[in-house]
Write an enzyme that holds these catalytic residues in place. Sequence first.
Site, PDB file in Angstrom:
ATOM      1  N   TRP A 102       0.830  -1.218   0.000  1.00  0.00           N
ATOM      2  CA  TRP A 102       0.000   0.000   0.000  1.00  0.00           C
ATOM      3  C   TRP A 102       0.857   1.257   0.000  1.00  0.00           C
ATOM      4  O   TRP A 102       0.508   2.249  -0.650  1.00  0.00           O
ATOM      5  CB  TRP A 102      -1.017  -0.014   1.143  1.00  0.00           C
ATOM      6  CG  TRP A 102      -2.101  -1.018   0.861  1.00  0.00           C
ATOM      7  CD1 TRP A 102      -2.369  -2.145   1.568  1.00  0.00           C
ATOM      8  CD2 TRP A 102      -3.015  -1.011  -0.249  1.00  0.00           C
ATOM      9  NE1 TRP A 102      -3.403  -2.834   0.977  1.00  0.00           N
ATOM     10  CE2 TRP A 102      -3.821  -2.167  -0.138  1.00  0.00           C
ATOM     11  CE3 TRP A 102      -3.236  -0.150  -1.327  1.00  0.00           C
ATOM     12  CZ2 TRP A 102      -4.831  -2.479  -1.057  1.00  0.00           C
ATOM     13  CZ3 TRP A 102      -4.246  -0.456  -2.243  1.00  0.00           C
ATOM     14  CH2 TRP A 102      -5.020  -1.607  -2.103  1.00  0.00           C
ATOM     15  N   ASP A 172      -2.380   6.684   5.919  1.00  0.00           N
ATOM     16  CA  ASP A 172      -3.422   5.817   5.367  1.00  0.00           C
ATOM     17  C   ASP A 172      -3.745   4.799   6.462  1.00  0.00           C
ATOM     18  O   ASP A 172      -2.947   3.907   6.736  1.00  0.00           O
ATOM     19  CB  ASP A 172      -2.896   5.129   4.101  1.00  0.00           C
ATOM     20  CG  ASP A 172      -3.899   4.104   3.532  1.00  0.00           C
ATOM     21  OD1 ASP A 172      -4.977   3.921   4.133  1.00  0.00           O
ATOM     22  OD2 ASP A 172      -3.576   3.501   2.482  1.00  0.00           O
ATOM     23  N   LYS A 196     -12.949  -1.826   5.600  1.00  0.00           N
ATOM     24  CA  LYS A 196     -12.220  -2.749   6.464  1.00  0.00           C
ATOM     25  C   LYS A 196     -12.808  -2.727   7.876  1.00  0.00           C
ATOM     26  O   LYS A 196     -13.230  -3.740   8.377  1.00  0.00           O
ATOM     27  CB  LYS A 196     -10.730  -2.385   6.534  1.00  0.00           C
ATOM     28  CG  LYS A 196      -9.855  -2.848   5.370  1.00  0.00           C
ATOM     29  CD  LYS A 196     -10.282  -2.425   4.011  1.00  0.00           C
ATOM     30  CE  LYS A 196      -9.467  -2.940   2.867  1.00  0.00           C
ATOM     31  NZ  LYS A 196      -8.398  -2.086   2.408  1.00  0.00           N
TER      32      LYS A 196
HETATM   33  C1  LIG Z   1      -7.831  -1.592   1.166  1.00  0.00           C
HETATM   34  C2  LIG Z   1      -6.758  -0.580   1.276  1.00  0.00           C
HETATM   35  C3  LIG Z   1      -6.580   0.408   0.301  1.00  0.00           C
HETATM   36  C4  LIG Z   1      -7.431   0.474  -0.946  1.00  0.00           C
HETATM   37  O1  LIG Z   1      -8.633   1.064  -0.693  1.00  0.00           O
HETATM   38  P1  LIG Z   1      -9.687   1.329  -1.884  1.00  0.00           P
HETATM   39  O2  LIG Z   1     -10.932   1.597  -1.126  1.00  0.00           O
HETATM   40  O3  LIG Z   1      -9.753   0.088  -2.711  1.00  0.00           O
HETATM   41  O4  LIG Z   1      -9.237   2.492  -2.638  1.00  0.00           O
HETATM   42  C5  LIG Z   1      -5.564   1.328   0.483  1.00  0.00           C
HETATM   43  N1  LIG Z   1      -4.776   1.297   1.567  1.00  0.00           N
HETATM   44  C6  LIG Z   1      -4.906   0.353   2.519  1.00  0.00           C
HETATM   45  C7  LIG Z   1      -4.002   0.358   3.702  1.00  0.00           C
HETATM   46  C8  LIG Z   1      -5.911  -0.614   2.402  1.00  0.00           C
HETATM   47  O5  LIG Z   1      -6.052  -1.549   3.347  1.00  0.00           O
END
Ligand SMILES: *Cc1c(COP(=O)(O)O)cnc(C)c1O
Length: 360
Positions: A102, A172, A196
């Site tokens: 990521w 993030d 999540k």
């Molecule tokens: C799932 C995830 C993403 C991607 O998110 P989207 O909603 O598909 O854009 C980005 N960063 C992390 C840490 C994730 O777990």
Amino acid sequence: MTRVFNFSAGPAVLPETVLRKAAEEMLDWHGSGMSVMEMSHRGKEFIAIHAEAEALLRELLAIPPNYKVLFMQGGAIGENAIVPMNLLRGKASIDFIDTGEWSKKSIKEARKYAAVNVAASAAATGYDRVPARSEWQLDANAAYVHLCSNETIGGVEYHFTPDVGAVPLVADMSSDILSRPVDIAKYGLIYAGAQKNIGPAGLTIVIVRDDLLGQALPVTPSAFDYQTVADNDSMYNTPPTYAIYIAGLVFQWIKAQGGLAAMAERNRAKATLLYEHLDASRFFTSPVQRDCRSLMNVPFKLRDEALDAAFLKGAEARGLLQLKGHRSVGGMRASIYNAMPIEGVQALVAYLKEFEAANA
Ligand SMILES: *Cc1c(COP(=O)(O)O)cnc(C)c1O
């Protein structure tokens, strides 16, 4: 009806009580005669739902008043572009900490908007850790420092909040937001896709300090200019109304469980149960260094990959679903977000023991 234990990395398990409440309210929300899905986002009913969701999120995370909470769309991947468009503020470069898949995605996207300085990377050791703060080569003139607090694929999580001085810290937090208390004041901006640990896909949450608003690049789409979104209470365009409603129910559920301190305790208990078993076993291995292991996403491997398919088949037969690891790393991964009950982890550990005994 049979509910399984769903170990999916995302979209992921939701609290059963939330789903039941949503089902109850599906056709008629609080006597309105409408489903939340059918409501105008400008009507009094939805405005109340939206305001309550924001208030609960602020309460759970103890978000200081000088931070805006934005309900957006485009996911965390969208934010990988939206953040630099908004936060460059005339600066030439951005510092990144590279801890896995990521982080790499965030870095690649940011390169479209600015020079990128990878201030520290765990690539050399196969992304099995968070580089210690003492290794970071930060640039005092960077627009911000970006990190991914929990690498959902690699299972690497920060167990400290780095001090990066006067440069804003951006995280993030898609896969560990609301899993534990966070000192929001240490961050300039936090973003997270909802699917999540918050609710349904389609909602992205942004928590941003006031003074970082209002300096978006001129090319920034209006719907993605944080100032515009903030000025319009996240209703510049139609927000993902149903996802916000479900997120609000999840926030209520977290509060009823005792808030983030209680969540953190439960999450630690679940993860400890699983890691202790993996470490004790001669059959399974955990690839991440101990002090950086994720409490949300637990990757593990069978020493004998040839047994992977049989392992997954047996798991499925026992109602333990979505354990296959991400295609980029292989092996297995158990995502054990807030809504995964301890019973799910106990059932998984029992199966690990059973499978090892039958195949060792
Ligand atoms: C799932 C995830 C993403 C991607 O998110 P989207 O909603 O598909 O854009 C980005 N960063 C992390 C840490 C994730 O777990």
